[in-house]
Design a protein around this motif. Structure first.
Motif, PDB file in Angstrom:
ATOM      1  N   LYS A 179      57.573  -4.605  56.993  1.00 46.90           N
ATOM      2  CA  LYS A 179      58.433  -4.206  55.928  1.00 46.90           C
ATOM      3  C   LYS A 179      60.011  -4.544  56.136  1.00 46.90           C
ATOM      4  CE  LYS A 179      59.664   0.160  53.630  1.00 46.90           C
ATOM      5  NZ  LYS A 179      59.267   1.663  53.706  1.00 46.90           N
ATOM      6  N   VAL A 180      60.074  -4.774  57.588  1.00 49.86           N
ATOM      7  CA  VAL A 180      61.644  -4.835  57.758  1.00 49.86           C
ATOM      8  C   VAL A 180      61.718  -6.523  58.300  1.00 49.86           C
ATOM      9  CG1 VAL A 180      62.297  -2.594  58.494  1.00 49.86           C
ATOM     10  CG2 VAL A 180      61.181  -4.383  60.253  1.00 49.86           C
ATOM     11  N   GLY A 181      60.820  -7.265  57.784  1.00 46.66           N
ATOM     12  CA  GLY A 181      61.167  -8.726  57.945  1.00 46.66           C
ATOM     13  C   GLY A 181      60.406  -9.531  59.252  1.00 46.66           C
ATOM     14  N   PHE A 182      59.384  -8.926  59.886  1.00 45.42           N
ATOM     15  CA  PHE A 182      59.164  -9.454  60.868  1.00 45.42           C
ATOM     16  C   PHE A 182      57.634 -10.308  60.641  1.00 45.42           C
ATOM     17  CE2 PHE A 182      61.719  -6.904  63.339  1.00 45.42           C
ATOM     18  CZ  PHE A 182      62.102  -7.482  64.620  1.00 45.42           C
ATOM     19  N   GLU A 183      57.619 -11.348  61.209  1.00 43.82           N
ATOM     20  CA  GLU A 183      56.162 -12.091  61.226  1.00 43.82           C
ATOM     21  C   GLU A 183      55.404 -11.434  62.328  1.00 43.82           C
ATOM     22  OE1 GLU A 183      54.223 -16.563  61.105  1.00 43.82           O
ATOM     23  OE2 GLU A 183      56.389 -16.291  61.433  1.00 43.82           O
ATOM     24  N   VAL A 184      54.487 -10.889  61.936  1.00 42.49           N
ATOM     25  CA  VAL A 184      53.532 -10.167  63.116  1.00 42.49           C
ATOM     26  C   VAL A 184      52.211 -10.721  63.348  1.00 42.49           C
ATOM     27  CG1 VAL A 184      52.658  -7.931  63.789  1.00 42.49           C
ATOM     28  CG2 VAL A 184      54.664  -7.956  62.429  1.00 42.49           C
ATOM     29  N   VAL A 185      51.959 -11.007  64.757  1.00 44.50           N
ATOM     30  CA  VAL A 185      50.889 -11.362  65.279  1.00 44.50           C
ATOM     31  C   VAL A 185      50.353  -9.917  65.615  1.00 44.50           C
ATOM     32  CG1 VAL A 185      49.342 -12.601  67.001  1.00 44.50           C
ATOM     33  CG2 VAL A 185      51.517 -13.635  66.007  1.00 44.50           C
TER      34      VAL A 185
ATOM     35  N   ASP B 270      48.551   3.998  65.911  1.00 43.50           N
ATOM     36  CA  ASP B 270      49.738   3.445  66.296  1.00 43.50           C
ATOM     37  C   ASP B 270      50.091   1.873  66.044  1.00 43.50           C
ATOM     38  OD1 ASP B 270      50.115   5.754  67.291  1.00 43.50           O
ATOM     39  OD2 ASP B 270      49.548   5.507  69.340  1.00 43.50           O
ATOM     40  N   ALA B 271      49.152   1.197  66.604  1.00 40.72           N
ATOM     41  CA  ALA B 271      49.383  -0.292  66.328  1.00 40.72           C
ATOM     42  C   ALA B 271      49.608  -0.760  64.766  1.00 40.72           C
ATOM     43  CB  ALA B 271      48.230  -1.289  67.027  1.00 40.72           C
ATOM     44  N   ARG B 272      48.602  -0.126  64.057  1.00 43.56           N
ATOM     45  CA  ARG B 272      48.532  -0.428  62.458  1.00 43.56           C
ATOM     46  C   ARG B 272      49.618   0.063  62.139  1.00 43.56           C
ATOM     47  NH1 ARG B 272      42.026   0.877  61.975  1.00 43.56           N
ATOM     48  NH2 ARG B 272      41.253  -1.308  62.429  1.00 43.56           N
ATOM     49  N   ASP B 273      50.195   1.181  62.144  1.00 42.83           N
ATOM     50  CA  ASP B 273      51.483   1.596  61.581  1.00 42.83           C
ATOM     51  C   ASP B 273      52.608   0.871  62.129  1.00 42.83           C
ATOM     52  OD1 ASP B 273      49.792   3.539  60.597  1.00 42.83           O
ATOM     53  OD2 ASP B 273      50.479   5.295  61.674  1.00 42.83           O
ATOM     54  N   MET B 274      52.546   0.303  63.193  1.00 48.04           N
ATOM     55  CA  MET B 274      53.749  -0.533  63.997  1.00 48.04           C
ATOM     56  C   MET B 274      53.800  -1.772  62.956  1.00 48.04           C
ATOM     57  SD  MET B 274      56.374  -0.662  65.630  1.00 48.04           S
ATOM     58  CE  MET B 274      56.043   0.878  66.366  1.00 48.04           C
ATOM     59  N   VAL B 275      52.698  -2.206  62.940  1.00 45.16           N
ATOM     60  CA  VAL B 275      52.457  -3.804  62.159  1.00 45.16           C
ATOM     61  C   VAL B 275      53.057  -3.525  60.727  1.00 45.16           C
ATOM     62  CG1 VAL B 275      50.933  -5.197  61.031  1.00 45.16           C
ATOM     63  CG2 VAL B 275      50.702  -4.669  63.454  1.00 45.16           C
ATOM     64  N   THR B 276      52.710  -2.435  59.924  1.00 48.76           N
ATOM     65  CA  THR B 276      53.261  -2.089  58.680  1.00 48.76           C
ATOM     66  C   THR B 276      54.780  -1.977  58.804  1.00 48.76           C
ATOM     67  OG1 THR B 276      51.163  -0.890  57.960  1.00 48.76           O
ATOM     68  CG2 THR B 276      53.150  -0.550  56.677  1.00 48.76           C
TER      69      THR B 276
ATOM     70  N   ALA C 218      56.704 -10.935  66.040  1.00 45.20           N
ATOM     71  CA  ALA C 218      56.515  -9.626  66.728  1.00 45.20           C
ATOM     72  C   ALA C 218      54.992  -9.918  67.294  1.00 45.20           C
ATOM     73  CB  ALA C 218      56.838  -8.451  66.109  1.00 45.20           C
ATOM     74  N   LEU C 219      54.688  -9.385  68.342  1.00 44.12           N
ATOM     75  CA  LEU C 219      53.127  -9.137  68.784  1.00 44.12           C
ATOM     76  C   LEU C 219      52.724  -7.800  68.965  1.00 44.12           C
ATOM     77  CD1 LEU C 219      50.305 -10.304  69.793  1.00 44.12           C
ATOM     78  CD2 LEU C 219      51.478 -10.755  72.184  1.00 44.12           C
ATOM     79  N   VAL C 220      51.712  -7.213  68.147  1.00 40.31           N
ATOM     80  CA  VAL C 220      51.442  -5.857  68.170  1.00 40.31           C
ATOM     81  C   VAL C 220      49.960  -5.858  68.837  1.00 40.31           C
ATOM     82  CG1 VAL C 220      51.178  -4.002  66.989  1.00 40.31           C
ATOM     83  CG2 VAL C 220      52.964  -5.114  66.569  1.00 40.31           C
ATOM     84  N   ILE C 221      49.676  -5.041  69.811  1.00 42.32           N
ATOM     85  CA  ILE C 221      48.275  -4.944  70.201  1.00 42.32           C
ATOM     86  C   ILE C 221      48.160  -3.398  70.501  1.00 42.32           C
ATOM     87  CG2 ILE C 221      46.772  -5.456  72.046  1.00 42.32           C
ATOM     88  CD1 ILE C 221      48.284  -7.891  72.873  1.00 42.32           C
ATOM     89  N   GLY C 222      46.914  -2.945  69.702  1.00 43.19           N
ATOM     90  CA  GLY C 222      46.466  -1.688  70.214  1.00 43.19           C
ATOM     91  C   GLY C 222      45.127  -1.545  70.698  1.00 43.19           C
ATOM     92  N   ASN C 223      44.775  -1.134  71.787  1.00 45.92           N
ATOM     93  CA  ASN C 223      43.478  -0.902  72.289  1.00 45.92           C
ATOM     94  C   ASN C 223      43.104   0.350  72.570  1.00 45.92           C
ATOM     95  OD1 ASN C 223      43.375  -3.804  72.753  1.00 45.92           O
ATOM     96  ND2 ASN C 223      43.894  -3.850  74.919  1.00 45.92           N
ATOM     97  N   SER C 224      41.957   0.626  72.049  1.00 42.53           N
ATOM     98  CA  SER C 224      41.355   1.890  72.138  1.00 42.53           C
ATOM     99  C   SER C 224      39.962   2.045  72.640  1.00 42.53           C
ATOM    100  CB  SER C 224      41.390   2.474  70.660  1.00 42.53           C
ATOM    101  OG  SER C 224      40.649   3.801  70.425  1.00 42.53           O
ATOM    102  N   SER C 225      39.018   1.438  72.257  1.00 38.96           N
ATOM    103  CA  SER C 225      37.653   1.346  72.384  1.00 38.96           C
ATOM    104  C   SER C 225      37.430   0.799  73.958  1.00 38.96           C
ATOM    105  CB  SER C 225      36.722   0.508  71.373  1.00 38.96           C
ATOM    106  OG  SER C 225      36.904   1.404  70.177  1.00 38.96           O
TER     107      SER C 225
END
Length: 481
Positions: A60-66, A50-56, A30-37
């Motif tokens: 937890k369900v087995g994804f290797e996350v970028v 949102d992004a950090r909680d999605m990474v967690t 998975a690729l997870v990006i959260g832009n705020s600033s």
């Protein structure tokens, strides 16, 4: 030699078949990006959370996350490149973006934090094309999922709209529909051409619902996003409705953990109290917690009653043993008294018979016994008869005591059975016979009554509800009706 070669070939084929039968674990990326600033636009308050909680949730369900937070154009390109390499031949690939995004000439763009978009040139060279994300996802051989929580109120749209009339391009609110491909799931935080809410809490309404549903095991991906849709719709009072585009040929589960129903199906007939307690702690809101508590209570009561039963058996065995010893001694005394009385009667009979005289001789005169001797014989016989009667009375008393002991045993056993909620024996096989104590013969009155007691029927009904009833148990349950 030919036989050896054939055996070797057979073993090689068998080994190859076993190797092929081993299924490698699924690879999920998975690729997870959260832009705020954003430097040239107002900051978004929730996207980093949102992004950090999605990474967690995904790890937890087995994804290797970028993952990336507040990425500029170069950072987004680097993350997308790394993700595309990981996605090659992956069984599942997922992309999640929280931040600013917009549509330009019918094509969607994601905005890095340093982008300054004043015209169509800025659109082309300072943003990330969503089509590039689709290209990266397509490297995966399995399911592709794209989640866009990017339909926020975008200030760049207003700048571009000022030039729209003179430059001949179109700018729209929100994101444009993405052309779906086979095996792809596309989830938008809101409907196409619409704007999503940032939310007042830690997360946006969409991501809050998505993270919560990912944590629920056993949800097929379509059902998962439908639940997200309903949650967002209810939370926003109908102002926002997520949109789902799905093109899958089979089922896919983000969370592959066992559900409470799966776990309960496996342990519902178990006598392992630790497993039942762990189930209650793991699934406190489960529909099956009541059944688990009921079974746990049954097992705990059985354990207590089993301990009391063993103590009861030892106590009654000791009392029965002492009673049998008394009975043997009393029986020996009775036999001795009966033998003594019999010998006395025989001796008296022999001593009283006349002597036999020789043929032709004169009769022998019998001298009468002295009165004192006759008195002594009567007294001795009376004493022996009294001793025999006393011994028989003692035997009768012991027999009565034995019956009282058997009755006491039955009463205590029934009381213990009532504690457990069954009738009859408390042995593991749940026989309906009373507890067999050493030396205690079972009389016809001790046999189990015909039919089923209410306590046993209650247990049979409970076991039927738990799915732990054998065919014999079902037949017994029919006798309760």
């Amino acid at each position: 030699m030919t036989l050896v070669a054939r055996l070797c070939g057979l073993l090689l084929m068998l080994w190859s078949g076993l190797a092929l039968a081993e299924t490698p674990p699924d690879r999920r990326v998975a690729l997870v990006i959260g832009n705020s600033s954003y430097r040239n636009a107002p900051a978004l308050p929730n996207t980093v959370n949102d992004a950090r909680d999605m990474v967690t949730a995904l790890r937890k369900v087995g994804f290797e996350v970028v993952d990336g937070i507040d990425l500029d154009k170069r950072g987004m390109d680097a993350a997308l490149t790394r993700f595309a390499r990981l996605a090659q031949d992956a069984d599942a690939a997922m992309f999640y973006f929280a931040g600013h995004g917009f549509q330009f000439n019918g094509e969607n763009y994601l905005v890095p934090v340093e982008a300054k978009i004043e015209d169509e040139v800025g659109v082309q060279y300072e943003t990330t094309r969503l089509n590039d994300v689709v290209t990266a996802l397509n490297y995966a051989k399995g399911v592709k999922i794209m989640v866009l929580d990017a339909c926020r109120n975008n200030p760049f749209v207003g700048l571009l709209a000022k030039r729209q009339a003179t430059r001949g391009f179109s700018v729209g609110s929100g994101l444009a529909p993405v052309q779906r491909a086979q095996g792809m799931v596309i989830a938008y935080a809101t409907q196409a051409n619409d704007v999503a809410a940032d939310g007042a809490g830690r997360n946006s309404p969409f991501t809050a619902a998505l993270v919560r549903e990912i944590d629920q095991p056993g949800l097929e991906v379509a059902a998962l996003f439908r639940r997200v849709q309903k949650s967002v719709y209810d939370t926003t009072a109908g102002k926002q409705t997520p949109e789902l585009s799905l093109s899958l040929l089979g089922d896919f589960y983000l969370n592959r953990e066992e559900t409470d129903a799966d776990v309960w199906r496996r342990i519902r007939a178990s006598d392992d109290t630790t497993a039942l307690q762990a189930f209650i702690q793991r699934y406190p809101q489960s529909f099956f917690v009541i059944d688990a508590r009921t079974r746990l209570d049954l097992l705990e009561r059985r354990s207590l009653v089993s301990s009391d039963r063993e103590k009861l058996i030892r106590e009654f065995a000791e009392r029965e043993r002492a009673l049998l010893q008394r009975l043997e001694r009393a029986e020996q005394g009775r036999r001795q008294a009966a033998d003594d009385l019999a010998r006395k009667d025989i001796g008296d009979a022999v001593g009283a018979s006349p002597p036999v005289s020789a043929p032709g001789s004169a009769p022998v005169a019998i001298a009468p016994a002295p009165p004192a001797s006759r008195t002594q014989d009567k007294a001795e016989r009376a004493r022996l008869a009294d001793e025999l009667a006393r011994r028989e009375a003692e035997l009768a008393a012991i027999e009565t005591e034995k019956q009282r002991l058997a009755e006491e045993r039955r009463n205590v056993e029934q009381a213990m059975a009532a504690r457990l909620g069954v009738s009859g024996s408390l042995s593991p096989n749940r026989s309906t016979q009373p507890i067999a104590l050493p030396g205690a013969a079972l009389r016809p009155s001790d046999a189990a009554p015909r039919g089923r007691a209410s306590g046993e029927c209650a247990e049979l009904l409970m076991r039927a509800q738990l799915g732990d009833l054998t065919p014999a148990g079902r037949e017994q349950l029919r006798q309760c009706r």
